[in-house]
Design an enzyme around this catalytic site. Structure first.
Site, mmCIF file in Angstrom:
data_model
loop_
_atom_site.group_PDB
_atom_site.id
_atom_site.type_symbol
_atom_site.label_atom_id
_atom_site.label_comp_id
_atom_site.label_asym_id
_atom_site.label_seq_id
_atom_site.Cartn_x
_atom_site.Cartn_y
_atom_site.Cartn_z
ATOM 1 N N GLN A 208 0.706 -1.198 0.029
ATOM 2 C CA GLN A 208 0.114 0.058 -0.123
ATOM 3 C C GLN A 208 0.907 1.331 0.047
ATOM 4 O O GLN A 208 0.515 2.276 -0.667
ATOM 5 C CB GLN A 208 -0.946 0.124 1.129
ATOM 6 C CG GLN A 208 -1.964 -1.163 1.112
ATOM 7 C CD GLN A 208 -1.559 -2.118 2.006
ATOM 8 O OE1 GLN A 208 -0.651 -2.642 2.178
ATOM 9 N NE2 GLN A 208 -2.346 -2.811 2.829
ATOM 10 N N ASP A 249 -5.913 1.103 12.980
ATOM 11 C CA ASP A 249 -7.140 0.303 12.655
ATOM 12 C C ASP A 249 -7.890 0.056 13.883
ATOM 13 O O ASP A 249 -9.166 0.008 13.832
ATOM 14 C CB ASP A 249 -6.744 -0.906 12.021
ATOM 15 C CG ASP A 249 -6.307 -0.755 10.644
ATOM 16 O OD1 ASP A 249 -5.022 -0.608 10.464
ATOM 17 O OD2 ASP A 249 -7.030 -0.815 9.769
HETATM 18 O O1 MRU Z 1 -5.200 -3.400 5.117
HETATM 19 P P1 MRU Z 1 -5.324 -1.962 4.883
HETATM 20 O O2 MRU Z 1 -4.896 -1.372 3.627
HETATM 21 O O3 MRU Z 1 -6.755 -1.550 5.083
HETATM 22 O O4 MRU Z 1 -4.456 -1.320 6.051
HETATM 23 C C1 MRU Z 1 -4.461 0.007 6.285
HETATM 24 C C2 MRU Z 1 -3.726 0.520 7.429
HETATM 25 O O5 MRU Z 1 -3.226 -0.140 8.140
HETATM 26 C C3 MRU Z 1 -3.895 1.967 7.803
HETATM 27 O O6 MRU Z 1 -2.795 2.354 8.447
HETATM 28 C C4 MRU Z 1 -5.086 2.218 8.769
HETATM 29 O O7 MRU Z 1 -6.154 1.773 8.158
HETATM 30 C C5 MRU Z 1 -5.468 3.569 9.018
HETATM 31 S S1 MRU Z 1 -6.107 4.386 7.752
HETATM 32 C C6 MRU Z 1 -6.426 6.099 8.219
#
Ligand code: MRU
Length: 369
Positions: A208, A249
Site C-alpha cells: 500500500q 485500525d
Molecule cells: O489493510 P489496509 O490497507 O486496510 O490497512 C490500512 C492501514 O493499516 C492504515 O494504516 C489504517 O487503516 C489507517 S487508515 C487512516
C-alpha cells in the site's frame, strides 16, 4: 483531493443513480485509475474483502453505505429487522481488525432502530452514511490542524530544512474519504510552504505504501522516497528521520495501537533512536471497550498468496508473479500491535494526547463508561 484537475473522495454516491455507490478501485492504483460501482450488500462485502476499498475510515464508510444498499433490497415479503441485522453481521464479519467497520455499521443501525417504512429506512440510512463521510472528513481536517503543529515545531528547530517523516502503509485520503489522517498534516505543511519529505515504507505484502502513498503524495507534489520495509531502522540511526507518523485500525482505551503489520518494528526502532512516534487517528478508530491490544484485538490473517506472490505492472497489465518455491508455506498477518509505551502521542480530531488511558479519557470523556 485532486487527481489531475478533478476533486475526488474515495467513496461517493452516484448523482444520477442513488442506488449506486462509487469507489476508486484501489486494487488497480497506481497503474490504472478506475471507478467501481457497488450496487448491493454483496458488492460492498466483496469490495472490502478484496481491498478494492481499504483503510479503516473508508471501510467504515463503505459498511455504512452497505446498510443503505440493504434497505434498497427490502420488498413486501422481507422481514425488515432480520434482513438488516443479517446485512450488518455480514458486513462486520468482512475484516476483523479495524474497529471503524463495526462502529460505522452500528452507527447506521442505531439510527434505523425506530424506522418502520422502507422509504424512511432508506433515507435515514443514506443520511447516516453521508454523515459518517462528512464526520470523517472533518476529523481528518482537524487531525491535520493538530499534526501540523508537530511538523512546524520540527521545521523551526531545523531552521527550515526539510522535515523528514516516515510513514507505513497508506493512511492517506484514499483510506479516509478525504485528506487522510497521516497525510492531512503533511498536506497542510506543504500548503504552508514548510519543506517536508516523506520516507514511504513499501508495506509488504500488498505494498500500500509503494502503490498508494507514493501515488497520493506524487499527485499532491509532496517530495517522497520509497524504501523497503526494513530500511527505517538504518535511516533512524543515520538521523534521516525526524518523526514517524502512522495510522491506526484499532486503538484501545489505554493507547495500544493496531496498525498495518510492521508498524511495531518501526516503533521499536524509533524508541531506541529517541525519534518521536505518533499515531494519527479519528475517534472512530478507538475501541473504548478494550484495554489490552495484545489480548483484545483480533489480527486479520489473509491469504498466504499475498506473501508468496507480488503484484505489479508489466507489459501494460497488472500481473502477479511468485517469488518463492511453488510449495512454500507462508503466513500473512495483516496487522500488529504497538504497545502504548512506545507511542509518543496520538493525533486525534480533538488534539494531541499521550497514549494513556488518563489522557484519552480526558479527551473523550463522553465515550468512556
Ligand atoms: O489493510 P489496509 O490497507 O486496510 O490497512 C490500512 C492501514 O493499516 C492504515 O494504516 C489504517 O487503516 C489507517 S487508515 C487512516
Amino acid at each position: 483531493m485532486k487527481i489531475g484537475n478533478q476533486n475526488y473522495q474515495s467513496i461517493w454516491i452516484d448523482e444520477s443513480d442513488p442506488a449506486i455507490i462509487r469507489v476508486i478501485d484501489q486494487q488497480k492504483l497506481p497503474f490504472f485509475f478506475e471507478i467501481k460501482n457497488l450496487r448491493s450488500v454483496e458488492d460492498v462485502f466483496n469490495a472490502i474483502a478484496d481491498m478494492t476499498v481499504r483503510g479503516a475510515p473508508l471501510i467504515g464508510a463503505a459498511g455504512a453505505f452497505g446498510i443503505y444498499l440493504a434497505t434498497l433490497e427490502i420488498n413486501s415479503r422481507t422481514n425488515i429487522r432480520e434482513h438488516l441485522s443479517n446485512a450488518a453481521r455480514y458486513l462486520i464479519s468482512c475484516r476483523p481488525t479495524a474497529v471503524n467497520l463495526s462502529w460505522a455499521v452500528n452507527f447506521v443501525m442505531e439510527k434505523l432502530k425506530n424506522e418502520q417504512r422502507s422509504t424512511s429506512l432508506t433515507k435515514t440510512a443514506l443520511d447516516a452514511a453521508l454523515e459518517i463521510c462528512e464526520m470523517e472528513k472533518e476529523n481528518c481536517r482537524q487531525i491535520g490542524r493538530h499534526g501540523l503543529k508537530l511538523i512546524e515545531a520540527i521545521s523551526k528547530k531545523k531552521k527550515g530544512s526539510p522535515v523528514n517523516i516516515l510513514t507505513h502503509c497508506n493512511a492517506g485520503w484514499l483510506a479516509c474519504i478525504d485528506y487522510g489522517t497521516v497525510t492531512a498534516p503533511i498536506y497542510l505543511a506543504h500548503e504552508k510552504k514548510i519543506p517536508v519529505h516523506v520516507w514511504v515504507d513499501e508495506t509488504r505484502p500488498r505494498n500500500q505504501g509503494a502503490k498508494l502513498t507514493t501515488y497520493e503524495l506524487g499527485q499532491n507534489g509532496i517530495p517522497y522516497t520509497l524504501i523497503t520495509d526494513n530500511s527505517g531502522g538504518h535511516l533512524m540511526q543515520q538521523k534521516q528521520i525526524d518523526i514517524v507518523i502512522v495510522g491506526s485500525d484499532r486503538t484501545t482505551r489505554t493507547g495500544d495501537v493496531a496498525n498495518k503489520i510492521g508498524t511495531y518494528l518501526k516503533a521499536l526502532a524509533a524508541f531506541d533512536n529517541k525519534i518521536p512516534f505518533y499515531c494519527a487517528l479519528p475517534s472512530s478508530s478507538i475501541d473504548f471497550n478494550i484495554s489490552n491490544g495484545m489480548k483484545d484485538i483480533i489480527i486479520e490473517e489473509r491469504d498466504p498468496d499475498e506473501v508468496t506472490n507480488v503484484t505489479g505492472f508489466a507489459e501494460g497489465k497488472i500481473r502477479s508473479v511468485r517469488i518463492c518455491p511453488e510449495d512454500t508455506i507462508a503466513a500473512n498477518y495483516g496487522f500488529d500491535i504497538t504497545p502504548a509505551r512506545l507511542i509518543t502521542g496520538l493525533i486525534t480530531e480533538k488534539g494531541i494526547c499521550r497514549a494513556t488511558e488518563k489522557d484519552i479519557k480526558e479527551m473523550f470523556s463522553y465515550k468512556f463508561n
